[in-house]
Each structure stands twice: as structure tokens, then as C-alpha cells.
Design a protein around this motif. Sequence first.
Motif, mmCIF file in Angstrom:
data_model
loop_
_atom_site.group_PDB
_atom_site.id
_atom_site.type_symbol
_atom_site.label_atom_id
_atom_site.label_comp_id
_atom_site.label_asym_id
_atom_site.label_seq_id
_atom_site.Cartn_x
_atom_site.Cartn_y
_atom_site.Cartn_z
ATOM 1 N N ALA A 230 0.816 -1.220 0.000
ATOM 2 C CA ALA A 230 0.000 0.000 0.000
ATOM 3 C C ALA A 230 0.848 1.268 0.000
ATOM 4 O O ALA A 230 0.360 2.350 0.337
ATOM 5 N N MET A 231 2.134 1.144 -0.355
ATOM 6 C CA MET A 231 2.989 2.320 -0.463
ATOM 7 C C MET A 231 4.089 2.034 -1.482
ATOM 8 O O MET A 231 4.348 0.878 -1.832
ATOM 9 N N SER A 232 4.730 3.085 -1.957
ATOM 10 C CA SER A 232 5.829 2.918 -2.901
ATOM 11 C C SER A 232 7.083 2.497 -2.150
ATOM 12 O O SER A 232 7.174 2.666 -0.925
ATOM 13 N N PRO A 233 8.106 1.974 -2.858
ATOM 14 C CA PRO A 233 9.373 1.645 -2.176
ATOM 15 C C PRO A 233 9.982 2.841 -1.450
ATOM 16 O O PRO A 233 10.510 2.697 -0.345
ATOM 17 N N LEU A 234 9.888 4.030 -2.057
ATOM 18 C CA LEU A 234 10.447 5.221 -1.411
ATOM 19 C C LEU A 234 9.668 5.577 -0.145
ATOM 20 O O LEU A 234 10.270 5.933 0.887
ATOM 21 N N GLN A 235 8.342 5.462 -0.186
ATOM 22 C CA GLN A 235 7.542 5.731 1.015
ATOM 23 C C GLN A 235 7.854 4.714 2.116
ATOM 24 O O GLN A 235 7.885 5.065 3.297
ATOM 25 N N TYR A 236 8.092 3.464 1.721
ATOM 26 C CA TYR A 236 8.443 2.415 2.683
ATOM 27 C C TYR A 236 9.751 2.786 3.382
ATOM 28 O O TYR A 236 9.857 2.708 4.612
ATOM 29 N N GLN A 237 10.761 3.197 2.597
ATOM 30 C CA GLN A 237 12.040 3.590 3.189
ATOM 31 C C GLN A 237 11.865 4.775 4.138
ATOM 32 O O GLN A 237 12.454 4.814 5.236
ATOM 33 N N LYS A 238 11.031 5.727 3.738
ATOM 34 C CA LYS A 238 10.819 6.910 4.567
ATOM 35 C C LYS A 238 10.216 6.529 5.920
ATOM 36 O O LYS A 238 10.639 7.038 6.963
ATOM 37 N N GLN A 239 9.249 5.603 5.916
ATOM 38 C CA GLN A 239 8.648 5.187 7.184
ATOM 39 C C GLN A 239 9.672 4.478 8.072
ATOM 40 O O GLN A 239 9.694 4.672 9.287
ATOM 41 N N LEU A 240 10.527 3.636 7.467
ATOM 42 C CA LEU A 240 11.572 2.981 8.260
ATOM 43 C C LEU A 240 12.509 4.009 8.878
ATOM 44 O O LEU A 240 12.887 3.902 10.054
ATOM 45 N N ARG A 241 12.914 5.010 8.087
ATOM 46 C CA ARG A 241 13.807 6.042 8.597
ATOM 47 C C ARG A 241 13.198 6.784 9.787
ATOM 48 O O ARG A 241 13.850 6.983 10.812
ATOM 49 N N LEU A 242 11.941 7.178 9.623
ATOM 50 C CA LEU A 242 11.304 7.964 10.671
ATOM 51 C C LEU A 242 11.067 7.140 11.929
ATOM 52 O O LEU A 242 11.234 7.637 13.058
ATOM 53 N N GLN A 243 10.707 5.880 11.785
ATOM 54 C CA GLN A 243 10.528 5.027 12.956
ATOM 55 C C GLN A 243 11.850 4.806 13.694
ATOM 56 O O GLN A 243 11.896 4.812 14.924
ATOM 57 N N GLU A 244 12.938 4.612 12.934
ATOM 58 C CA GLU A 244 14.241 4.417 13.573
ATOM 59 C C GLU A 244 14.707 5.702 14.251
ATOM 60 O O GLU A 244 15.261 5.668 15.359
ATOM 61 N N ALA A 245 14.481 6.836 13.619
ATOM 62 C CA ALA A 245 14.858 8.113 14.238
ATOM 63 C C ALA A 245 14.102 8.305 15.544
ATOM 64 O O ALA A 245 14.665 8.755 16.557
ATOM 65 N N ARG A 246 12.829 7.962 15.539
ATOM 66 C CA ARG A 246 12.028 8.073 16.762
ATOM 67 C C ARG A 246 12.615 7.193 17.873
ATOM 68 O O ARG A 246 12.732 7.609 19.026
ATOM 69 N N ARG A 247 13.004 5.970 17.510
ATOM 70 C CA ARG A 247 13.593 5.054 18.495
ATOM 71 C C ARG A 247 14.888 5.622 19.050
ATOM 72 O O ARG A 247 15.145 5.566 20.267
ATOM 73 N N LEU A 248 15.732 6.190 18.181
ATOM 74 C CA LEU A 248 17.015 6.736 18.621
ATOM 75 C C LEU A 248 16.817 7.910 19.575
ATOM 76 O O LEU A 248 17.545 8.053 20.564
ATOM 77 N N MET A 249 15.846 8.767 19.295
ATOM 78 C CA MET A 249 15.615 9.925 20.158
ATOM 79 C C MET A 249 15.083 9.507 21.524
ATOM 80 O O MET A 249 15.422 10.106 22.547
ATOM 81 N N VAL A 250 14.237 8.464 21.555
ATOM 82 C CA VAL A 250 13.645 8.025 22.821
ATOM 83 C C VAL A 250 14.625 7.179 23.630
ATOM 84 O O VAL A 250 14.839 7.417 24.819
ATOM 85 N N SER A 251 15.252 6.183 22.966
ATOM 86 C CA SER A 251 16.068 5.221 23.712
ATOM 87 C C SER A 251 17.509 5.686 23.918
ATOM 88 O O SER A 251 18.157 5.284 24.880
ATOM 89 N N ARG A 252 18.038 6.525 23.009
ATOM 90 C CA ARG A 252 19.432 6.961 23.125
ATOM 91 C C ARG A 252 19.575 8.451 23.357
ATOM 92 O O ARG A 252 20.678 8.990 23.312
ATOM 93 N N ALA A 253 18.446 9.109 23.592
ATOM 94 C CA ALA A 253 18.437 10.546 23.930
ATOM 95 C C ALA A 253 19.117 11.408 22.872
ATOM 96 O O ALA A 253 19.720 12.438 23.189
ATOM 97 N N MET A 254 19.024 11.009 21.612
ATOM 98 C CA MET A 254 19.579 11.830 20.535
ATOM 99 C C MET A 254 18.681 13.044 20.299
ATOM 100 O O MET A 254 17.465 12.968 20.461
#
Length: 301
Positions: A230-254
Motif C-alpha cells: 500500500a505504499m511505494s518503495p520510497l515511502q516504505y524507506q521513509k517510514q523505516l527512517r522515521l521510525q528508527e529516528a524516533r527510536r534513537l531519540m527516545v532510547s538513546r536521547a539523541m
Amino acid sequence: MSDTHKLAELIARHAPEDGSHSTAIPNLWVARCSQPSDAMFSLQEPAFCLIAQGRKRVMLGDLIYEYDSSSFLAASVDLPISGQVIDATPERPYLGMRLNLDIALLTEMVLELESRDAVLGEPVRGLCVSTINEELLSASVRLLQLLDKPADIPYLAPLAQREIYYRLLTGEQGGAVRSMARCEARLQQINRAIGWIKRHYNKPFSIEAVAAEARMSASTLHHHFKSVTAMSPLQYQKQLRLQEARRLMVSRAMDAASAAYEVGYESPSQFTREYGRLFGVPPARDVARLRAVQERDPSAA
């Protein structure tokens, strides 16, 4: 006692506190939630998900799925989704189970049930919600009942799981699940593309490289990838990036800028815009809210 009540009782016993709990049965998880939750973003693995009590909303791209104890959710590929419990109270908590699926075994069983010339076909959406039947519900209860008899698990759990697969494939609503498995050749190509994106999510996107990994033309990849995810390959990559960034900010205080660069963004302002579109608020506000939730309820981490 109905099978739905039996399932709720079993889940409540093996998930005594809010959160998702692994079990002694491989690939089986049970969950409890005592109040409606915020949308939680995650990468959904191939799985069969069943609710015994409460209601849940799942969003895939722009698509919205809702299900409760009268239905089940099945996913056939790794999908970046958001899930939200929308009906739960302390007196009547949300209770659910998830069985991660072996798509190769599911496909093998389709081949046993159907002629081999039916295996290839147009890939279907990698997520479906269907009405549950009594046989599938009873098979799920029997699987969870093994949690009360640990000595039986190594011998009977594989049989119980195979019965669930069989009920998924042969029930009145089994057409979508059969289609997921029947299109294994195309799904293997899409899975190769997903694997490439997951390994290179923080690198510049290249549709040519993804298509080469999937062994498809770029246009064919785009068509089939979107039909499944239900999304393009580029949209899929974007969601992965944003989810990982969210994890880094919460768990590693970035801070937001550092997390943005870590996941491959060159422009912090672009990161902030896209983060806000996906999660609804800017990074700093979102992370502050998530940390406050974790302080109140460490199991939410």
C-alpha cells in the motif's frame, strides 16, 4: 463457556499485566491493554492476530483496518504499520494473541491443497482482515491451552499451529490468505526488495538498485510493491527512517538533528516536516510525550 470467553480467560492468565508477552510456544505472543492506546508504529512481521476482547485499529499507508473478536488480521510480508487499541477499560481490557507465520510452510500447505498451476498469480495486499469462523477460533484456543501443559508443547504445539494454518486456508474467509501464499514467487521478489530497503534505509534511495535486487524492472517493482504494501518503495524507506529516528531519540536521547543524520536525512527541516506528517507532532514534542508515558508505565518502552 464460548471459545471466545475461553480465549480471553487464557490470554488474561498468561498476560497478567499490560504489554505484549512472549510465551513458551515459539512465535506465540499474548497482549493486554487496560485503556485505549496511542498509535504505536512498528514493523509488522508475517502474522495471524486474533482479539478475544476489545477492538484495535491498524493503519497501513492511507488504509485503515479495524477488527475485534469477530475477525482476525493476517499479514504476509514485513509492513511498517501503526496499531492502536481503541476499545479497552481496566474492567474489560483488550486481550489479543499474535502467532508469527512461516510463509514457506503456509505456501507448502497451499500446494498440498491445490494444483501447482494455481501457485503463481498477481500479488495481493500483504494485510487483510477477515471474519473468523468457529474452527479457526477453536484451533487457537487449543494452541493457548498448551501453555498450561508445558510438557506437551514440543509435541503438540507444531500440530496445533499447523491446524491454524489449515483453518486459515480452508475457512470461508480463507481466499485472501490463500492468495497471500499462492503468490509466493512474486512475494519472494517483493521480500527481496524489502530486505534491500531495510539494509540500506539510511543510504540514498535507488529504485534501480532495489529493482535489481528484486530481479524486476523498476516499473513492475513499483506496481507490485504498492499492491502488496500500500505504499511505494520510497515511502516504505521513509517510514523505516522515521521510525528508527524516533527510536534513537527516545532510547538513546539523541536530538532531532543527530537522529535525522543518523537515519540518512541531509536536511533537518525536511526531517521535521516529514516526522510531523507521520506522527502528528514535531519530534521534540513527540519524544517528550513518549518519555512521559514511559515514566508512568515502564512496560510501554
